[in-house]
Scaffold this active site. Sequence first.
Site, PDB file in Angstrom:
ATOM      1  N   CYS A  67      32.871 -37.532  20.132  1.00 55.51           N
ATOM      2  CA  CYS A  67      33.940 -38.527  19.964  1.00 55.51           C
ATOM      3  C   CYS A  67      34.782 -38.691  21.220  1.00 55.51           C
ATOM      4  CB  CYS A  67      34.830 -38.114  18.786  1.00 55.51           C
ATOM      5  SG  CYS A  67      36.150 -39.278  18.443  1.00 55.51           S
TER       6      CYS A  67
ATOM      7  N   CYS B  84      43.063 -36.587  19.229  1.00 61.03           N
ATOM      8  CA  CYS B  84      43.057 -36.606  17.762  1.00 61.03           C
ATOM      9  C   CYS B  84      42.838 -35.175  17.286  1.00 61.03           C
ATOM     10  CB  CYS B  84      41.911 -37.491  17.272  1.00 61.03           C
ATOM     11  SG  CYS B  84      41.571 -37.342  15.517  1.00 61.03           S
TER      12      CYS B  84
ATOM     13  N   CYS C 244      38.994 -33.103  14.453  1.00 63.29           N
ATOM     14  CA  CYS C 244      37.730 -32.368  14.571  1.00 63.29           C
ATOM     15  C   CYS C 244      37.825 -31.369  15.715  1.00 63.29           C
ATOM     16  CB  CYS C 244      36.574 -33.333  14.819  1.00 63.29           C
ATOM     17  SG  CYS C 244      36.327 -34.553  13.511  1.00 63.29           S
TER      18      CYS C 244
ATOM     19  N   CYS D 201      35.513 -43.578  14.944  1.00 69.09           N
ATOM     20  CA  CYS D 201      35.623 -42.272  14.293  1.00 69.09           C
ATOM     21  C   CYS D 201      34.234 -41.865  13.810  1.00 69.09           C
ATOM     22  CB  CYS D 201      36.593 -42.342  13.117  1.00 69.09           C
ATOM     23  SG  CYS D 201      36.733 -40.779  12.223  1.00 69.09           S
TER      24      CYS D 201
ATOM     25  N   GLN E  51      35.715 -34.843  -4.229  1.00 63.98           N
ATOM     26  CA  GLN E  51      35.338 -34.120  -3.016  1.00 63.98           C
ATOM     27  C   GLN E  51      34.933 -35.117  -1.932  1.00 63.98           C
ATOM     28  OE1 GLN E  51      35.453 -31.007  -2.118  1.00 63.98           O
ATOM     29  NE2 GLN E  51      35.459 -29.737  -3.936  1.00 63.98           N
TER      30      GLN E  51
ATOM     31  N   TYR F 120      41.727 -25.711 -13.355  1.00 62.66           N
ATOM     32  CA  TYR F 120      42.003 -26.626 -12.230  1.00 62.66           C
ATOM     33  C   TYR F 120      40.865 -27.648 -12.148  1.00 62.66           C
ATOM     34  CZ  TYR F 120      44.820 -22.480 -11.050  1.00 62.66           C
ATOM     35  OH  TYR F 120      45.671 -21.405 -11.099  1.00 62.66           O
TER      36      TYR F 120
ATOM     37  N   GLU G 104      43.976 -29.006 -16.420  1.00 59.20           N
ATOM     38  CA  GLU G 104      44.476 -29.551 -15.148  1.00 59.20           C
ATOM     39  C   GLU G 104      45.926 -29.981 -15.323  1.00 59.20           C
ATOM     40  OE1 GLU G 104      45.358 -30.938 -11.714  1.00 59.20           O
ATOM     41  OE2 GLU G 104      43.339 -30.105 -11.909  1.00 59.20           O
TER      42      GLU G 104
ATOM     43  N   ASP H 149      38.677 -23.342  -9.801  1.00 53.60           N
ATOM     44  CA  ASP H 149      38.630 -24.016  -8.486  1.00 53.60           C
ATOM     45  C   ASP H 149      40.061 -24.424  -8.115  1.00 53.60           C
ATOM     46  OD1 ASP H 149      38.016 -25.386  -6.198  1.00 53.60           O
ATOM     47  OD2 ASP H 149      36.871 -26.980  -7.182  1.00 53.60           O
TER      48      ASP H 149
ATOM     49  N   CYS I 225      38.700 -23.179  -1.507  1.00 54.02           N
ATOM     50  CA  CYS I 225      38.750 -23.836  -0.197  1.00 54.02           C
ATOM     51  C   CYS I 225      39.574 -23.005   0.783  1.00 54.02           C
ATOM     52  CB  CYS I 225      39.323 -25.253  -0.319  1.00 54.02           C
ATOM     53  SG  CYS I 225      40.991 -25.309  -0.993  1.00 54.02           S
TER      54      CYS I 225
END
Length: 470
Positions: A77, A83, A86, A179, A302, A331, A352, A401, A428
Amino acid sequence: MARKNNRKQIFTNVEVVDAGAKGKVIGKAPDGKVIFMPNAVPGDVVDVQTFKKRKAYFEGKATIFHKLSEKRTEPECQHFGVCGGCKWQNMGYEHQLFYKQKEVTNNLTRIGHIELPEVTPILGCKAPYFYRNKMEFSFSDSRWLTLEEIQSDRDLGDRNALGFHIPGMWDKILDIKKCHLQADPSNAIRNAVREFAIANELAFFNTRNQHGLLRTMMIRTSSTGDIMVMIQFFKEDKIKRELLLDYLAETFPEITSLQYVVNEKANDTIYDQDVICYKGYDYIFEEMEGLRFKINAKSFYQTNSEQAYELYKITRDFAGLTGNELVYDLYTGTGTIAQFVAKKANKVVGVEAVPDAILAAKANAQLNGIANVDFYVGDMKNVFNQDFINTHGHPDVIITDPPRDGMHKDVVNQILNIAPEKIVYVSCNSATQARDLQLMDAQYKVTRTQAVDMFPQTHHVENVVLLERR
């Protein structure tokens, strides 16, 4: 070697030895203290200018590169380094996977003090670029200028930008030309909108002064070929609004859902705003193993559809369902995991805290003709109690999760009280996952663990763990 410089220090010829949390890399100062820096790759040898000193570590930036690492690769990129999206684009993908796997293993053993089974190698992403199904861009009338532009005498032209926030700068937007995160026509739509808006004098937003017309643009794509575009306006201007939306509809007939929001608040969150469908449908579809999920402008899904499918398959595999089990999905979000495992379970109960997510979960279950799932709204630490268990039954398997913060300790305690045979913990953030696993370690043994790379070119990584009762 180190020398003082206005109370900040310069360390010379520092070898970068590791990659750490939050995408930063690690070197060692002469006194043995760790130095965290954002702009190098393990294997580089650099001079470091420190800008923060703590008891146990320094924070700094590599200023001179004496040797470049063999782990380096040329970033794809043109915006890399400015930016902040990434940060690992300059590291070969196989090395990114190595450091992600290492971080997960380190967190589970050092934070959680967990005895691990043989660690399954991290599941990499077949498409390390153009993998995101959702991108959000911001408009600004005062784009971020490079140092070269600031120091030049030339006319910089208009200052309008449509792109991303500069890290740590809430009011500065980097104008993005291309991008590498979302597949076409994402770049074509964004560039066309910017050019049309400038040509037709549609005012780009000024965050600091709260004026202008155009605030944000969201683009969602799906594996079914659907495309959603949502423009957020700061105020209602019917003529200019319709001018832009009609242009989008005519120029990109492949857009299946064209929507807008008029948001006069100080912040640009849309969850308390009315989203209005201008053309097409107010949703798009995502598909997975024949299941269809209706996604609206406010839905969580996701952001890497291909890897989400892999993640869910691992989750279902770890659960080892035979068709007789009662499964609790904590969750649950919009119920994607719950519906994905339902055909292998007797019944699935999803919980949830977000009411809109549960409405979407119920609608999608109905759409898919899944009768053996029930969804309930509530803050997990309050709703997930003994009365809930008495009403809905004792689970054989719990899938959890949680968000990045992990599970509330009351939820962990309740899981321990319930004592299901198996727990599948999708995370995560392996640091908070490790903390929660430590709390369950006396009763549960980790028997399988699998990291999944959902976000190539970044330091983020998901991890799935199977816990079985000791």
